[in-house]
Design a protein around this motif. Structure first.
Motif, PDB file in Angstrom:
ATOM      1  N   UNK A  40      -1.721   2.818  -5.635  1.00 60.41           N
ATOM      2  CA  UNK A  40      -1.133   1.507  -5.558  1.00 60.41           C
ATOM      3  C   UNK A  40      -0.113   1.524  -4.159  1.00 60.41           C
ATOM      4  N   UNK A  41       0.249   0.173  -3.522  1.00 57.37           N
ATOM      5  CA  UNK A  41       0.902   0.140  -2.608  1.00 57.37           C
ATOM      6  C   UNK A  41       2.488   0.733  -2.808  1.00 57.37           C
ATOM      7  N   UNK A  42       2.977   1.458  -1.969  1.00 57.97           N
ATOM      8  CA  UNK A  42       4.272   2.292  -2.164  1.00 57.97           C
ATOM      9  C   UNK A  42       5.492   1.318  -2.309  1.00 57.97           C
ATOM     10  N   UNK A  43       5.296   0.209  -2.005  1.00 58.12           N
ATOM     11  CA  UNK A  43       6.257  -0.698  -2.173  1.00 58.12           C
ATOM     12  C   UNK A  43       6.656  -1.616  -3.195  1.00 58.12           C
ATOM     13  N   UNK A  44       5.150  -2.149  -3.683  1.00 56.13           N
ATOM     14  CA  UNK A  44       5.141  -2.984  -4.653  1.00 56.13           C
ATOM     15  C   UNK A  44       4.637  -2.592  -5.976  1.00 56.13           C
ATOM     16  N   UNK A  45       3.933  -1.426  -5.827  1.00 56.71           N
ATOM     17  CA  UNK A  45       3.102  -0.897  -6.766  1.00 56.71           C
ATOM     18  C   UNK A  45       1.825  -1.663  -7.299  1.00 56.71           C
ATOM     19  N   UNK A  46       1.274  -2.601  -6.283  1.00 58.25           N
ATOM     20  CA  UNK A  46       0.132  -3.138  -6.470  1.00 58.25           C
ATOM     21  C   UNK A  46       0.423  -4.469  -7.047  1.00 58.25           C
ATOM     22  N   UNK A  47       1.599  -5.020  -7.007  1.00 57.48           N
ATOM     23  CA  UNK A  47       1.884  -6.368  -7.817  1.00 57.48           C
ATOM     24  C   UNK A  47       1.850  -7.402  -6.646  1.00 57.48           C
ATOM     25  N   UNK A  62       6.919 -11.824  -0.995  1.00 56.57           N
ATOM     26  CA  UNK A  62       5.685 -11.281  -1.015  1.00 56.57           C
ATOM     27  C   UNK A  62       6.161 -10.015  -0.124  1.00 56.57           C
ATOM     28  N   UNK A  63       5.138  -8.888  -0.624  1.00 56.64           N
ATOM     29  CA  UNK A  63       5.393  -7.613  -0.233  1.00 56.64           C
ATOM     30  C   UNK A  63       4.803  -7.558   1.344  1.00 56.64           C
ATOM     31  N   UNK A  64       5.580  -7.131   2.243  1.00 55.73           N
ATOM     32  CA  UNK A  64       5.323  -7.068   3.825  1.00 55.73           C
ATOM     33  C   UNK A  64       4.276  -5.954   4.202  1.00 55.73           C
ATOM     34  N   UNK A  65       4.318  -5.001   3.067  1.00 57.02           N
ATOM     35  CA  UNK A  65       3.369  -3.805   3.267  1.00 57.02           C
ATOM     36  C   UNK A  65       1.807  -4.122   3.174  1.00 57.02           C
ATOM     37  N   UNK A  66       1.525  -4.889   2.179  1.00 58.69           N
ATOM     38  CA  UNK A  66       0.147  -4.979   1.844  1.00 58.69           C
ATOM     39  C   UNK A  66      -0.182  -6.307   1.790  1.00 58.69           C
ATOM     40  N   UNK A  67       0.499  -7.432   2.291  1.00 55.73           N
ATOM     41  CA  UNK A  67       0.395  -8.742   2.416  1.00 55.73           C
ATOM     42  C   UNK A  67      -0.751  -8.875   3.569  1.00 55.73           C
ATOM     43  N   UNK A  68      -0.646  -8.456   4.959  1.00 59.52           N
ATOM     44  CA  UNK A  68      -1.504  -8.469   5.816  1.00 59.52           C
ATOM     45  C   UNK A  68      -2.783  -7.648   5.612  1.00 59.52           C
TER      46      UNK A  68
END
Length: 302
Positions: A40-47, A62-68
């Motif tokens: 999962x995303x290290x910042x939001x754990x996939x949420x 919104x999580x900036x790490x996985x948004x884009x």
């Protein structure tokens, strides 16, 4: 406002830094967040959401790490690249013979300079030289690296869509609008199959409207341009223009010699298949590359 600290992520061997991996869907190539570095995303754990503190309040952002990467994965899937070509990249294109290496280098530069260059690409060559691979790789680069919406359509499929639209009572505007509005349109195997006069009229309208709107097209075809001088649109990238011309006939001394040689080389040209107006527009709005190589299928490389 206290935002979560951004972790510096290493370059992933699976996604090569795009944070997106592609896979073979049932109908089209699809994409998702990379299973190695964002699953999962290290910042939001996939949420897809993170909690931040702002002026004493806990807010959801919104999580900036996985948004884009999420947006670009959806963009790639919507491009409708054939499932077989989901892994196609310019780096994986096998430049075995002829001018394949020069063509690949030119397309690499095209992707790098896309934001400053409004022109498209016209790839001309015999069957089995990797044109569809290159087209798919271009769309992959534009969607996953630059975040540019694209659409891949096979020419026969395009004619079928036009025919179905006409039979269902759609207007020319309704048929053409979705293909005009997409920032980059890829058309594979242009000239394959001959449409009716009305279908060719719709194709003419599509190319003309994209031409007027300065929206690029990426096109592959087996049919050479009747006038090989159009091949000189392709940038040389440090090599002589003749090396990446549509055909060796471009080395002729005079325009008359080149045109005569072109007509001797093929019985039908792109102009014969889609009309002089469409072919002329493509020659003007695209960099024209000819891929000179042997059919890799016949060489047992598939």
């Amino acid at each position: 406002m206290n935002l979560p600290a951004q972790k510096k992520m290493k370059r992933c061997g699976t996604c090569r830094g795009t944070r997106v991996e592609t896979y073979e869907g049932s109908l089209v190539a699809e994409a998702r967040l990379c299973s190695e570095c964002l699953a999962p995303c290290p910042e939001c754990s996939g949420s897809g959401e993170v909690v931040v503190n702002e002026d004493g309040y806990r807010l959801i952002r919104q999580c900036s790490t996985c948004l884009t990467p999420t947006k670009r994965a959806r963009m790639f899937t919507k491009a409708c690249v054939p499932p077989r070509y989901h892994r196609s990249t310019l780096a994986s294109y096998r430049a075995i013979e002829g001018n394949q290496g020069s063509v690949r280098d030119g397309l690499v530069d095209y992707i790098k300079n896309y934001r400053t260059d409004p022109r498209g690409i016209l790839l001309i060559g015999d069957p089995g030289v990797g044109k569809t691979h290159l087209l798919s790789a271009l769309i992959r680069g534009l969607t996953l690296v630059h975040g540019v919406p694209c659409r891949f359509v096979e020419f026969g499929q395009l004619l079928s869509q036009i025919k179905v639209g006409y039979q269902s009572g759609q207007t020319e505007e309704q048929i053409v609008a979705p293909l005009v509005s997409v920032p980059v349109l890829g058309i594979d195997d242009m000239g394959k199959g001959v449409g009716s006069e009305w279908e060719m009229m719709i194709l003419d309208a599509l190319i003309s409207r994209r031409y007027n709107a300065r929206r690029p097209v990426l096109v592959t075809t087996n049919y050479r341009l009747r006038d090989p001088l159009n091949a000189l649109h392709a940038p040389s990238h440090g090599k002589s223009t003749a090396e990446i011309a549509v055909d060796p006939i471009a080395k002729g001394r005079t325009r008359k010699d080149r045109v005569r040689a072109a007509r001797q080389r093929v019985s039908e040209s792109l102009e014969d298949r889609v009309g002089a107006r469409v072919a002329s527009r493509l020659g003007e709005m695209c960099y024209v590359y000819g891929v000179e190589a042997t059919d890799f299928r016949k060489k047992g490389l598939i």
